[in-house]
Design a protein around this motif. Structure first.
Motif, PDB file in Angstrom:
ATOM      1  N   ARG A 130      -6.326 -52.789  -9.864  1.00 20.19           N
ATOM      2  CA  ARG A 130      -6.452 -51.538  -9.114  1.00 20.19           C
ATOM      3  C   ARG A 130      -5.154 -50.758  -9.241  1.00 20.19           C
ATOM      4  O   ARG A 130      -4.061 -51.331  -9.277  1.00 20.19           O
ATOM      5  N   TYR A 184     -15.177 -47.496  -8.863  1.00 16.21           N
ATOM      6  CA  TYR A 184     -15.075 -48.617  -9.797  1.00 16.21           C
ATOM      7  C   TYR A 184     -15.191 -48.055 -11.212  1.00 16.21           C
ATOM      8  O   TYR A 184     -15.999 -47.160 -11.463  1.00 16.21           O
ATOM      9  N   ARG A 187     -10.538 -49.089  -8.963  1.00 14.73           N
ATOM     10  CA  ARG A 187     -10.602 -50.496  -9.361  1.00 14.73           C
ATOM     11  C   ARG A 187     -11.280 -50.578 -10.718  1.00 14.73           C
ATOM     12  O   ARG A 187     -12.281 -49.884 -10.956  1.00 14.73           O
ATOM     13  N   GLU A 213      -6.419 -48.981   0.003  1.00 17.45           N
ATOM     14  CA  GLU A 213      -6.572 -48.196  -1.219  1.00 17.45           C
ATOM     15  C   GLU A 213      -5.253 -47.942  -1.935  1.00 17.45           C
ATOM     16  O   GLU A 213      -5.197 -47.878  -3.138  1.00 17.45           O
TER      17      GLU A 213
END
Length: 641
Positions: free
Chosen positions: A622, A521, A543, A640
């Motif tokens: 993302r 993150y 992200r 992902e």
């Protein structure tokens, strides 16, 4: 998404209460085992024959017993009394704040084998624990099981109210706003307490306001039931025309004529109820204090571009706009502020420079409201009348990362930041929020630009220790082992603060060191704001939170800036700050008075904290195939790329 809330092996009490038949009592050795287990738990002696379980008839009622005493009785009882007593014990633990003990009891129960009443009670209690512990995905799963849907008609009103309130909460937390709205509309028919009714209305309005305008308008036509359609129509008015108070008031009056029997008629959301007073009190003259020379001149120009793009867009749409006078904040900021007031300003916006914001914040009082475009350092010890603080605080972004990662099930964080003062502040904000939620920061590493990122990641992941263990084992056995070093196993998320160039080198290094599956993150600094799939492919999977402005290609203000200025992309965020400064000018009293009030701006969803500080909640994005893509509130960790 993997279940990160509880260990894969179920956590249990020191000794579990033995499973018994639903129809037969415990006898012989099995009863002796149950008694010994009860003693091992410290529950006391039972005083019963091994061939006949003690009767609970005439015994102390569950409401007067401790959890331990209830478990003692459960060890002697048969189904369904046994399960009832265990549930009562779990409830007692919850009442005293012992959520871990309650959880252990509840997850050990086979809920599918419970009768309907016990199943509903088990669902309510376990959902309560999950929500208290922040295990949102677990709570969502518990509260959406098909079996629960079959129980509503048979429930007592109090039980239904409790479960629907929890469902409304978890739907909102998981980004399922429409489902939350449906639950809250149903709740309104069950609630009889005035204070609870008001709290439900505020939560309902919050969920409605999280839905985009186009969807609200669609649901106003297609939602099931008149009550829901009326709410969606009202929400569309609240979400639309946030810049045009007069138009919003006109639409509200039309809604009131068309929906005379709607429950909101007698209890309008607070932000709509204040429209008339806002229209009457909005400033007619604004002073804009921005740097026009010096090192911040270009930054000041970017803010000015955003402000006037929003201003002229409002003017083109026939909306009422204030007179705006500009002042250079480069020199004596106190003199500039006082001159603006002398010239008739009813609101002052600026300055941008943190030092000058701090200087102004130390004034003994403010004759007219001041909306700063940065935050004073240190922050005022308490709220100051007429002082409102707004800016692009990186600390807000860090706190939002903590809340988002925690809501998605992560509990053990690694923090990696550059050796800079602003990143230190962000890391502290993240850690404070993370630990307040119940997370643990297991490692914190810092780097310098151009440093050895491989060494940074390797040290953070304890790869060298893994290699040393292999060497020691080889020396012990006297043979060469074919092994793969392992990264540490106590990290389930990484909080990264880095610019795009740094992140493009750091992110692949995690995969190289066997940690490519740990989600990363980041804050908005990780994205330039310009799509570039070729160079950003190394950022895949990261992200980050960022401004809606960066993805809003239809914004007329953004299009106007692009057409009439030559600003570099690096100034996009400051342009958004300027646009939101204009959006805020008439809404400050509304934000100050109504805790639930939100303004949906270019920099994020804005709300005012009790100290006058305006906090931003940004959208999530993302990197996928080298491109930054907006995300829903809660994302799937398995997806992902």
């Amino acid at each position: 998404m993997p279940n990160r809330f509880y260990p894969r092996t179920k956590a249990r009490l020191p000794v579990s209460i033995p499973t018994v038949s639903k129809t037969r009592p415990l006898k012989g050795a099995r009863l002796l085992l149950a008694l010994s287990l009860g003693l091992a738990l410290g529950l006391g002696g039972c005083g019963t024959s091994p061939d006949k379980p003690a009767s609970t008839k005439g015994s102390q009622q569950p409401a007067k017993l401790s959890a331990k005493a209830l478990l003692e009785q459960a060890g002697q009882a048969v189904s369904p009394e046994r399960e009832r007593l265990i549930l009562a014990a779990a409830e007692r633990y919850i009442e005293t704040g012992k959520y871990e003990q309650a959880r252990r009891l509840l997850i050990d129960m086979e809920s599918d084998t419970l009768n309907d009443d016990a199943y509903v009670k088990h669902t309510d209690l376990l959902a309560n624990v999950a929500l208290q512990e922040g295990s949102n995905i677990l709570a969502f799963g518990i509260l959406t099981k098909p079996r629960l849907e079959q129980q509503w008609s048979a429930m007592e009103p109090a039980q239904e109210l409790s479960l629907r309130e929890k469902r409304a909460q978890i739907f909102d937390l998981m980004g399922e706003a429409e489902r939350s709205v449906s639950e809250r509309v149903l709740l309104s028919s069950l609630i009889t307490h005035k204070q609870s009714e008001k709290a439900n209305l505020n939560s309902l309005w919050h969920s409605l306001m999280s839905i985009n305008l186009a969807r609200l308008e669609q649901l106003a036509m297609s939602a099931p039931g008149d009550t829901e359609r009326g709410w969606y129509a009202l929400a569309a008015i609240g979400k639309n025309n946030q810049l045009d108070l007069d138009q919003q008031q006109t639409l509200l009056q039309r809604w009131q004529r068309e929906w005379r029997n709607h429950p909101a008629q007698s209890n309008l959301p607070d932000d709509l109820r204040l429209l008339k007073s806002l229209i009457a009190s909005q400033p007619r003259q604004i002073a804009l204090l921005l740097p026009q020379s010096g090192r911040l001149a270009e930054a000041g120009q970017a803010v000015r571009d955003g402000f006037f793009a929003a201003y002229y867009q409002a003017l083109a749409q026939g909306r009422q706009v204030p007179e705006v006078r500009q002042y250079d904040s480069t020199g004596d900021i106190i003199a500039a502020y006082e001159q603006a007031i002398t010239d008739g300003a009813q609101l002052v916006i600026g300055p941008l420079d943190k030092e000058k914001v701090t200087e102004l914040s130390l004034l003994p009082g403010f004759k007219v409201p001041l909306l700063t475009l940065n935050y004073p350092e240190p922050a005022p010890a308490q709220a100051v009348d007429n002082l409102y603080q707004f800016g692009l605080a990186l600390e807000d972004e860090a706190r939002q990362v903590a809340r988002q990662a925690y809501s998605e099930g992560h509990r053990q964080a690694m923090v990696i930041i550059p050796e800079q003062e602003w990143s230190e502040r962000s890391a502290r904000a993240f850690s404070a929020e993370w630990e307040k939620l119940g997370g643990i920061v297991v490692n914190r590493s810092q780097f310098k630009t151009g440093s050895n990122y491989s060494r940074l990641v390797k040290d953070a992941l304890l790869i060298e220790q893994s290699q040393q263990r292999t060497t020691q084992l080889q020396n012990l056995l006297g043979i060469k082992l074919e092994t793969t070093p392992r990264s540490r196993g106590d990290v389930d998320m990484i909080f990264l603060i880095a610019n795009p160039a740094q992140a493009r080198q750091i992110k692949p290094t995690f995969a190289f060191h066997y940690a490519g599956s740990i989600p990363i993150y980041a804050t908005s600094q990780v994205y330039t704001g310009e799509p570039n799939a070729k160079v950003d492919r190394d950022l895949n999977g990261i992200r980050f939170n960022t401004m809606p402005w960066l993805f809003d290609t239809a914004s007329p203000e953004k299009q106007a800036i692009k057409q009439y200025t030559q600003s570099a992309a690096v100034y996009d965020r400051l342009q958004a700050l300027g646009a939101d400064a204009f959006r805020l000018y008439a809404r400050l009293p509304q934000l100050a008075q109504i805790e639930q009030m939100r303004l949906y701006g270019a920099t994020g969803t804005l709300r005012m904290l009790p100290d006058g500080r305006i906090e931003r909640e940004q959208i999530w994005a993302r990197f996928r195939n080298g491109l930054a893509q907006p995300l829903p509130m809660v994302v799937n960790a398995s997806e992902e790329y």
